[in-house]
Design a protein around this motif. Sequence first.
Motif, PDB file in Angstrom:
ATOM      1  N   PHE A   1       0.827  -1.201   0.000  1.00  0.00           N
ATOM      2  CA  PHE A   1       0.000   0.000   0.000  1.00  0.00           C
ATOM      3  C   PHE A   1       0.866   1.258   0.000  1.00  0.00           C
ATOM      4  O   PHE A   1       0.567   2.225  -0.711  1.00  0.00           O
ATOM      5  CB  PHE A   1      -0.926   0.000   1.218  1.00  0.00           C
ATOM      6  N   TYR A   2       1.954   1.257   0.795  1.00  0.00           N
ATOM      7  CA  TYR A   2       2.868   2.397   0.803  1.00  0.00           C
ATOM      8  C   TYR A   2       3.446   2.635  -0.589  1.00  0.00           C
ATOM      9  O   TYR A   2       3.525   3.771  -1.068  1.00  0.00           O
ATOM     10  CB  TYR A   2       4.010   2.168   1.802  1.00  0.00           C
ATOM     11  N   GLY A   3       3.876   1.545  -1.234  1.00  0.00           N
ATOM     12  CA  GLY A   3       4.437   1.675  -2.570  1.00  0.00           C
ATOM     13  C   GLY A   3       3.429   2.198  -3.569  1.00  0.00           C
ATOM     14  O   GLY A   3       3.725   3.088  -4.369  1.00  0.00           O
ATOM     15  N   LEU A   4       2.213   1.641  -3.511  1.00  0.00           N
ATOM     16  CA  LEU A   4       1.171   2.042  -4.450  1.00  0.00           C
ATOM     17  C   LEU A   4       0.783   3.507  -4.268  1.00  0.00           C
ATOM     18  O   LEU A   4       0.722   4.281  -5.239  1.00  0.00           O
ATOM     19  CB  LEU A   4      -0.056   1.149  -4.264  1.00  0.00           C
ATOM     20  N   THR A   5       0.521   3.906  -3.026  1.00  0.00           N
ATOM     21  CA  THR A   5       0.072   5.278  -2.778  1.00  0.00           C
ATOM     22  C   THR A   5       1.186   6.290  -3.047  1.00  0.00           C
ATOM     23  O   THR A   5       0.912   7.414  -3.491  1.00  0.00           O
ATOM     24  CB  THR A   5      -0.434   5.442  -1.335  1.00  0.00           C
ATOM     25  N   THR A   6       2.442   5.908  -2.789  1.00  0.00           N
ATOM     26  CA  THR A   6       3.548   6.819  -3.088  1.00  0.00           C
ATOM     27  C   THR A   6       3.664   7.044  -4.592  1.00  0.00           C
ATOM     28  O   THR A   6       3.862   8.175  -5.055  1.00  0.00           O
ATOM     29  CB  THR A   6       4.871   6.265  -2.540  1.00  0.00           C
ATOM     30  N   GLN A   7       3.522   5.979  -5.355  1.00  0.00           N
ATOM     31  CA  GLN A   7       3.582   6.114  -6.810  1.00  0.00           C
ATOM     32  C   GLN A   7       2.417   6.943  -7.344  1.00  0.00           C
ATOM     33  O   GLN A   7       2.585   7.778  -8.241  1.00  0.00           O
ATOM     34  CB  GLN A   7       3.559   4.724  -7.457  1.00  0.00           C
ATOM     35  N   LEU A   8       1.239   6.743  -6.765  1.00  0.00           N
ATOM     36  CA  LEU A   8       0.054   7.454  -7.236  1.00  0.00           C
ATOM     37  C   LEU A   8      -0.063   8.863  -6.665  1.00  0.00           C
ATOM     38  O   LEU A   8      -0.975   9.601  -7.036  1.00  0.00           O
ATOM     39  CB  LEU A   8      -1.218   6.670  -6.871  1.00  0.00           C
ATOM     40  N   SER A   9       0.842   9.227  -5.747  1.00  0.00           N
ATOM     41  CA  SER A   9       0.725  10.529  -5.084  1.00  0.00           C
ATOM     42  C   SER A   9       1.111  11.690  -5.989  1.00  0.00           C
ATOM     43  O   SER A   9       0.838  12.840  -5.666  1.00  0.00           O
ATOM     44  CB  SER A   9       1.600  10.559  -3.816  1.00  0.00           C
ATOM     45  N   ASN A  10       1.752  11.376  -7.112  1.00  0.00           N
ATOM     46  CA  ASN A  10       2.185  12.451  -8.012  1.00  0.00           C
ATOM     47  C   ASN A  10       1.525  12.294  -9.379  1.00  0.00           C
ATOM     48  O   ASN A  10       1.970  11.491 -10.210  1.00  0.00           O
ATOM     49  CB  ASN A  10       3.704  12.434  -8.174  1.00  0.00           C
ATOM     50  N   PRO A  11       0.464  13.046  -9.650  1.00  0.00           N
ATOM     51  CA  PRO A  11      -0.219  12.915 -10.945  1.00  0.00           C
ATOM     52  C   PRO A  11       0.629  13.369 -12.114  1.00  0.00           C
ATOM     53  O   PRO A  11       0.296  13.094 -13.265  1.00  0.00           O
ATOM     54  CB  PRO A  11      -1.451  13.815 -10.772  1.00  0.00           C
ATOM     55  N   LYS A  12       1.752  14.048 -11.824  1.00  0.00           N
ATOM     56  CA  LYS A  12       2.629  14.450 -12.914  1.00  0.00           C
ATOM     57  C   LYS A  12       3.213  13.234 -13.619  1.00  0.00           C
ATOM     58  O   LYS A  12       3.624  13.328 -14.790  1.00  0.00           O
ATOM     59  CB  LYS A  12       3.755  15.340 -12.382  1.00  0.00           C
ATOM     60  N   THR A  13       3.251  12.089 -12.925  1.00  0.00           N
ATOM     61  CA  THR A  13       3.726  10.861 -13.560  1.00  0.00           C
ATOM     62  C   THR A  13       2.845  10.509 -14.751  1.00  0.00           C
ATOM     63  O   THR A  13       3.335  10.131 -15.822  1.00  0.00           O
ATOM     64  CB  THR A  13       3.722   9.693 -12.549  1.00  0.00           C
ATOM     65  N   ALA A  14       1.540  10.646 -14.557  1.00  0.00           N
ATOM     66  CA  ALA A  14       0.612  10.379 -15.656  1.00  0.00           C
ATOM     67  C   ALA A  14       0.833  11.369 -16.799  1.00  0.00           C
ATOM     68  O   ALA A  14       0.734  11.000 -17.979  1.00  0.00           O
ATOM     69  CB  ALA A  14      -0.827  10.455 -15.166  1.00  0.00           C
ATOM     70  N   MET A  15       1.137  12.618 -16.459  1.00  0.00           N
ATOM     71  CA  MET A  15       1.391  13.623 -17.479  1.00  0.00           C
ATOM     72  C   MET A  15       2.660  13.279 -18.272  1.00  0.00           C
ATOM     73  O   MET A  15       2.701  13.439 -19.497  1.00  0.00           O
ATOM     74  CB  MET A  15       1.537  15.002 -16.833  1.00  0.00           C
ATOM     75  N   VAL A  16       3.692  12.786 -17.564  1.00  0.00           N
ATOM     76  CA  VAL A  16       4.930  12.395 -18.234  1.00  0.00           C
ATOM     77  C   VAL A  16       4.659  11.233 -19.176  1.00  0.00           C
ATOM     78  O   VAL A  16       5.098  11.226 -20.336  1.00  0.00           O
ATOM     79  CB  VAL A  16       6.009  12.008 -17.203  1.00  0.00           C
ATOM     80  N   PHE A  17       3.934  10.224 -18.669  1.00  0.00           N
ATOM     81  CA  PHE A  17       3.598   9.081 -19.514  1.00  0.00           C
ATOM     82  C   PHE A  17       2.867   9.546 -20.775  1.00  0.00           C
ATOM     83  O   PHE A  17       3.192   9.132 -21.885  1.00  0.00           O
ATOM     84  CB  PHE A  17       2.724   8.093 -18.752  1.00  0.00           C
ATOM     85  N   SER A  18       1.872  10.396 -20.581  1.00  0.00           N
ATOM     86  CA  SER A  18       1.077  10.855 -21.714  1.00  0.00           C
ATOM     87  C   SER A  18       1.927  11.636 -22.708  1.00  0.00           C
ATOM     88  O   SER A  18       1.770  11.491 -23.926  1.00  0.00           O
ATOM     89  CB  SER A  18      -0.081  11.725 -21.226  1.00  0.00           C
ATOM     90  N   SER A  19       2.832  12.472 -22.192  1.00  0.00           N
ATOM     91  CA  SER A  19       3.696  13.266 -23.072  1.00  0.00           C
ATOM     92  C   SER A  19       4.617  12.367 -23.896  1.00  0.00           C
ATOM     93  O   SER A  19       4.801  12.577 -25.102  1.00  0.00           O
ATOM     94  CB  SER A  19       4.530  14.247 -22.247  1.00  0.00           C
ATOM     95  N   VAL A  20       5.199  11.359 -23.227  1.00  0.00           N
ATOM     96  CA  VAL A  20       6.097  10.431 -23.925  1.00  0.00           C
ATOM     97  C   VAL A  20       5.314   9.621 -24.946  1.00  0.00           C
ATOM     98  O   VAL A  20       5.765   9.423 -26.087  1.00  0.00           O
ATOM     99  CB  VAL A  20       6.804   9.503 -22.924  1.00  0.00           C
TER     100      VAL A  20
END
Length: 210
Positions: free
Chosen positions: A116-135
């Motif tokens: 849960f810590y790993g999952l929520t830490t990864q999901l805590s930054n929506p900019k990750t989704a923006m990076v994925f989308s940009s790439v």
Amino acid sequence: MQSYVFLLPILALLTLGAMTPGPSFLLVAQTAMSHSRTQAFSVALGMGTGALIFALLASFGLVTLFETVPELYLTFKLLGGLYLCVLACRIWKQGEQPRVQAVAAGKTQSVHSSFFYGLTTQLSNPKTAMVFSSVFAALLPAEVPSLTPVLLSLGVFLTNFGWYAIVAVLLSTERAQNLYLKAKKGFCRVAGTLLGLFGAKLLMSTSADL
């Protein structure tokens, strides 16, 4: 499978991004050195799952949703920043625990909470989704095979989980854990401060967008 070769440079670029030190790396490293390899693997699995979720969302137009409803993106950033700040305080306090107490606490933490810590830490930054989308937008060809979103998301999961699993293995050795116990207070201070800065950066950028 040659029709999917275009996925390789995308996954390579995103893997390099995952290898850049940030909140995810700090949490895996701290778990590996202060707890157990199994718990660190659980955190790594949570990281990979979070990356998988963001990759799937990015594949199906999350950025479009954020642009259509800006308040949703700001809410994601606000909650993510607050979560990282709370996590930073928790790790900072671990530096105050005596060595024996810290080791005991590490043994009692469940793999579910580590995941849960790993999952929520990864999901805590929506900019990750923006990076994925940009790439994705920059490197995907105009016409792609039908299984592209699934294979791309699976590749993102495997590369993210694979990298953090390597970190978990390297930093969960007895030598690494002994070094951690000797420098536990300082490491928790540094890790907590960096996580707090990441969280504060998200909160400040949210305020700037309001």
